[in-house]
Design an enzyme around this catalytic site. Structure first.
Site, PDB file in Angstrom:
ATOM      1  N   GLU A 116     -20.412 -34.719 -23.515  1.00  0.00           N
ATOM      2  CA  GLU A 116     -19.762 -35.292 -22.649  1.00  0.00           C
ATOM      3  C   GLU A 116     -20.308 -35.394 -21.300  1.00  0.00           C
ATOM      4  O   GLU A 116     -21.047 -34.489 -20.938  1.00  0.00           O
ATOM      5  CB  GLU A 116     -18.305 -34.693 -22.544  1.00  0.00           C
ATOM      6  CG  GLU A 116     -17.401 -35.313 -21.275  1.00  0.00           C
ATOM      7  CD  GLU A 116     -16.059 -34.943 -21.460  1.00  0.00           C
ATOM      8  OE1 GLU A 116     -15.828 -33.699 -21.785  1.00  0.00           O
ATOM      9  OE2 GLU A 116     -15.048 -35.626 -20.928  1.00  0.00           O
ATOM     10  N   CYS A 154     -12.297 -35.557 -22.005  1.00  0.00           N
ATOM     11  CA  CYS A 154     -11.479 -36.469 -21.259  1.00  0.00           C
ATOM     12  C   CYS A 154     -11.787 -37.776 -20.797  1.00  0.00           C
ATOM     13  O   CYS A 154     -11.232 -38.451 -20.225  1.00  0.00           O
ATOM     14  CB  CYS A 154     -11.229 -35.749 -19.959  1.00  0.00           C
ATOM     15  SG  CYS A 154     -10.126 -34.174 -20.471  1.00  0.00           S
ATOM     16  N   ASN A 175      -8.856 -38.159 -27.875  1.00  0.00           N
ATOM     17  CA  ASN A 175      -9.318 -36.758 -27.582  1.00  0.00           C
ATOM     18  C   ASN A 175      -8.153 -35.639 -27.613  1.00  0.00           C
ATOM     19  O   ASN A 175      -7.774 -35.431 -28.921  1.00  0.00           O
ATOM     20  CB  ASN A 175      -9.946 -36.969 -26.238  1.00  0.00           C
ATOM     21  CG  ASN A 175     -10.598 -35.537 -25.811  1.00  0.00           C
ATOM     22  OD1 ASN A 175     -11.013 -34.752 -26.589  1.00  0.00           O
ATOM     23  ND2 ASN A 175     -10.233 -35.197 -24.518  1.00  0.00           N
ATOM     24  N   GLU A 176      -7.690 -35.352 -26.711  1.00  0.00           N
ATOM     25  CA  GLU A 176      -6.720 -34.138 -26.590  1.00  0.00           C
ATOM     26  C   GLU A 176      -5.435 -34.892 -26.396  1.00  0.00           C
ATOM     27  O   GLU A 176      -4.822 -34.688 -25.312  1.00  0.00           O
ATOM     28  CB  GLU A 176      -6.862 -33.113 -25.388  1.00  0.00           C
ATOM     29  CG  GLU A 176      -8.060 -32.219 -25.709  1.00  0.00           C
ATOM     30  CD  GLU A 176      -8.535 -31.171 -24.751  1.00  0.00           C
ATOM     31  OE1 GLU A 176      -7.764 -31.299 -23.609  1.00  0.00           O
ATOM     32  OE2 GLU A 176      -8.986 -30.153 -24.928  1.00  0.00           O
TER      33      GLU A 176
HETATM   34  O1  AHR Z   1     -15.102 -29.870 -22.146  1.00  0.00           O
HETATM   35  C1  AHR Z   1     -14.454 -30.090 -21.033  1.00  0.00           C
HETATM   36  C2  AHR Z   1     -13.092 -30.973 -21.332  1.00  0.00           C
HETATM   37  O2  AHR Z   1     -12.138 -29.722 -22.093  1.00  0.00           O
HETATM   38  C3  AHR Z   1     -12.831 -31.879 -22.371  1.00  0.00           C
HETATM   39  O3  AHR Z   1     -13.208 -33.279 -21.662  1.00  0.00           O
HETATM   40  C4  AHR Z   1     -11.442 -31.951 -22.665  1.00  0.00           C
HETATM   41  O4  AHR Z   1     -11.647 -32.517 -24.086  1.00  0.00           O
HETATM   42  C5  AHR Z   1     -11.221 -30.593 -22.561  1.00  0.00           C
HETATM   43  O5  AHR Z   1      -9.978 -30.452 -22.085  1.00  0.00           O
END
Ligand code: AHR
Length: 655
Positions: free
Chosen positions: A47, A241, A375-376
């Site tokens: 990321e 994120c 993602n989350e």
């Molecule tokens: O790894 C950092 C963040 O942690 C990522 O962007 C997210 O998916 C999680 O909350």
């Protein structure tokens, strides 16, 4: 990875091996190899957080090269007579700078760039400078480009210099090689107008010639090599994120990250303002490291690519109002993004997106097998939207495996709601995330033992031990990750992939700790957690072997004194590989019995990661403080008797 032959460690182990009284006994059964371990088991999650892409893996050295940050001169100091204009040759990055004669031969017009935490160059290495430029009508213009080093007296000294004649009134790309006469760690790139005729400049870029795979405009070699050296089976990108965005406008849009690099529109990076205490107003995404480059890197390092796309929900942590998201009946463009991405990766060169891939230099398909949607994400808003993606992808691309989310936590209401929903939707894998303290990791040795074997597989997509009150890299966190991973390995029939997170952090630009690899502009360092990942990946094996202590899994259970263990065989090499983690702060007598091993003597290579200081870790200045050490043992008639030192992770490889 460096292996050091550590004689003290071996002596301690040998001496201790004499005293096997009251030893714990691990029994590994080699006779019936069990579940296959997926080649994707140990992988990477990338990321753009902590300056992982721009300022990190993407080797561009100029910040705000296209003048497209919210403040077009951020990262730049312009002086003399200049103007920012916005009708440039690249419609999605329209800004550029015009420099004019300042009116007197002793005055100067120009600009200089501060790079990412400085422009750092090495003596006698080549750097490729490039710029799109034009002059007015047919009168040539001239610019002087230099790499400057603020010296001890705070004078500015050019360590490399070149002059470029701008000969056309049409936008044209000019290049020159700069070769510094000395090392500079916090330099500047400076451009001066050296003619009375004005000049206009756009997309000002500087790359080291020495990049990963020697690709011009490519990736930082040392960082890419550290990824390659982990032999990852899966490569998840681009986040995290940033896939979701703080709002939908700032989400990662893969279509903006492909095609001519000059015309990829700059996006803000949500990590620039996520934490007030780590605020980086100059953190944007150039998309120079875009989806094509992610696929290419996956291919280079032998990992299956796993792109993750927006499901139409902006970050749910930051947007509780339904109006912040795409309404479920307007999802078509998002679903098209997913279908088009599969075409971009796998489609024939005659297809719209396959054609673009070919034009970018890769006519062969990338062989995409997995796609993550969301993602989350959590709750019903996710399920309603995901369902539409699943239907569309299944009907067009039935062989693509879909990865769904179980939310941001590894248990709790959202998690308990989502897993059954994922089963019902028949996604192929469910992504679980855990950034949890020591106690959590110690209690998770048998986490996957009871998972339903008939549903989706598990992708432990983001995890790291976050020590209580210790949100920094340290050995004990790595040790507990190693312990936890024995449970992944023992459950390889249900766990198909696992990726530590986050991957990279710039020492001057981090937002999130701990991380797997730290770097500055010149060097990078593998943390203890990195070594743990590598010890697993190097010794993945092909099939699980049943491993027990008094009939139970060796998972730090009551009476097991903090020992965790798993074992595999590698059918390709005939090796048996046993991983043992002693999470306790005491040395422990231990016997390992390999049932089914032919009688006699069998040599064992042991690789041990150890630190007497649980809070220590490798740093840029002390990169080899904690590194795996090799030693030799032998199984005599199926038995190895030893004492495992306190706080150690050891991999025993039996020939
Ligand atoms: O790894 C950092 C963040 O942690 C990522 O962007 C997210 O998916 C999680 O909350």
């Amino acid at each position: 990875m460096k292996h050091f032959f550590n004689s003290t460690l071996i002596a301690a182990m040998l001496a201790a091996s004499l005293q096997s009284a009251a030893a714990e006994k691990i029994i590994v059964d080699t006779r019936k190899p069990g579940a296959e371990i997926s080649p994707t088991m140990y992988g990477l999650f990338f990321e753009d957080i902590n300056y992982a892409a721009d300022g990190g893996l993407y080797a561009e050295m100029i910040k705000n090269r296209s003048f497209e940050f919210t403040d077009p001169l951020m990262g730049w100091d312009a002086f003399g007579k200049f103007e920012i204009k916005s009708d440039g040759p690249f419609e999605r990055n329209p800004h550029y700078i015009r420099l004019e004669y300042p009116g007197h031969p002793h005055k100067r017009s120009g600009l200089q760039n501060e790079g990412f935490f400085g422009v750092s160059v090495k003596e006698n290495e080549n750097y490729q400078f490039s710029v799109w430029a034009r002059c007015d009508d047919s009168r040539n213009s001239k610019i002087e480009v230099s790499l400057v080093k603020p010296d001890m007296d705070e004078n500015f000294q050019a360590v490399a210099k070149a002059t470029i004649e701008i000969t056309s009134a049409e936008w044209t790309r000019y290049t020159v090689t700069l070769t510094p006469s000395m090392n500079v760690s916090d330099g500047l790139l400076r451009i001066m107008l050296r003619s009375e005729n004005p000049v206009e400049l756009e997309h000002i870029s500087l790359f080291p010639e020495d990049t990963w795979q020697n690709r011009p405009g490519g990736l930082r070699r040392d960082l890419a090599e550290k990824l390659d050296s982990l032999h990852p089976g899966i490569f998840r990108f681009p986040g995290g994120c940033i896939v979701e965005g703080t709002d939908l406008d700032s989400r990662y849009q893969w279509k903006n990250s492909v095609g001519q690099v000059e015309n990829r529109p700059v996006n803000e990076n949500r990590w620039h303002y996520t934490f007030d205490h780590r605020y980086f107003p100059d953190y944007f995404q150039s998309y120079g490291l875009g989806f094509f480059e992610f696929f290419q890197l996956s291919e280079d390092i032998g990992a299956e690519p796993l792109p993750v796309l927006s499901v139409g929900l902006a970050c749910q942590f930051q947007n509780s109002d339904e109006s912040a998201h795409v309404s479920p009946d307007s999802l078509k463009p998002y679903i098209d993004d997913a279908l088009d991405l599969i075409e971009f990766a796998n489609g024939p060169v005659t297809s719209t997106w396959g054609k673009l891939r070919a034009e970018m230099g890769h006519p062969e398909p990338f062989g995409l097998k997995y796609i993550g949607i969301g993602n989350e994400q959590w709750d019903e808003p996710y399920v309603i939207r995901l369902r539409q993606f699943v239907d569309a992808i299944r009907s067009r691309y039935p062989d693509i495996k879909i990865v769904g989310s179980s939310g941001p936590s590894p248990e709790g209401k959202r998690f308990d709601y989502l897993w059954p929903q994922m089963k019902e939707l028949k996604v192929d894998l469910v992504d679980e995330h855990f950034y949890s303290p020591e106690s959590w990791f110690l209690a998770q040795g048998t986490r996957y033992d009871g998972y339903d074997r008939k549903g989706p597989k598990v992708f432990a997509g983001e995890y790291a031990c976050h020590g209580k009150g210790k949100k920094f890299n340290h050995f004990n966190a790595a040790l507990l990750e190693a312990a936890f991973m024995t449970g992944l390995e023992r459950n390889a029939d249900i766990v198909e992939m696992a990726t530590y997170a986050p991957l990279f952090a710039h020492v001057k630009g981090w937002q999130w700790r701990p991380d797997l690899i730290w770097f500055d502009n010149e060097k990078s360092v593998a943390t203890s957690s990195y070594h743990v990942q590598k010890m697993y990946a190097d010794n993945r094996g092909t099939n699980v072997l049943q491993t027990t202590m008094a009939g139970h899994p060796v998972a730090g259970l009551e009476g097991q004194n903090g020992i965790f263990s798993s074992a595999v065989t590698d059918k390709r090499t005939g090796q048996y590989i046993i991983k043992v983690v002693n999470t306790s702060s005491e040395p422990q007598p231990l016997e390992i019995e390999l049932k089914g091993l032919p009688k006699g003597t069998h040599q064992v290579k042991a690789i041990t990661l150890q630190s007497s200081d649980p809070d220590a870790d490798n740093t840029i200045d002390n990169p080899y403080l904690i590194t795996p050490a090799e030693s030799q043992f032998a199984f005599e008639n199926q038995l190895l008797s030893t004492t495992i030192p306190a706080s150690t992770f050891t991999v025993y490889i039996v020939q």
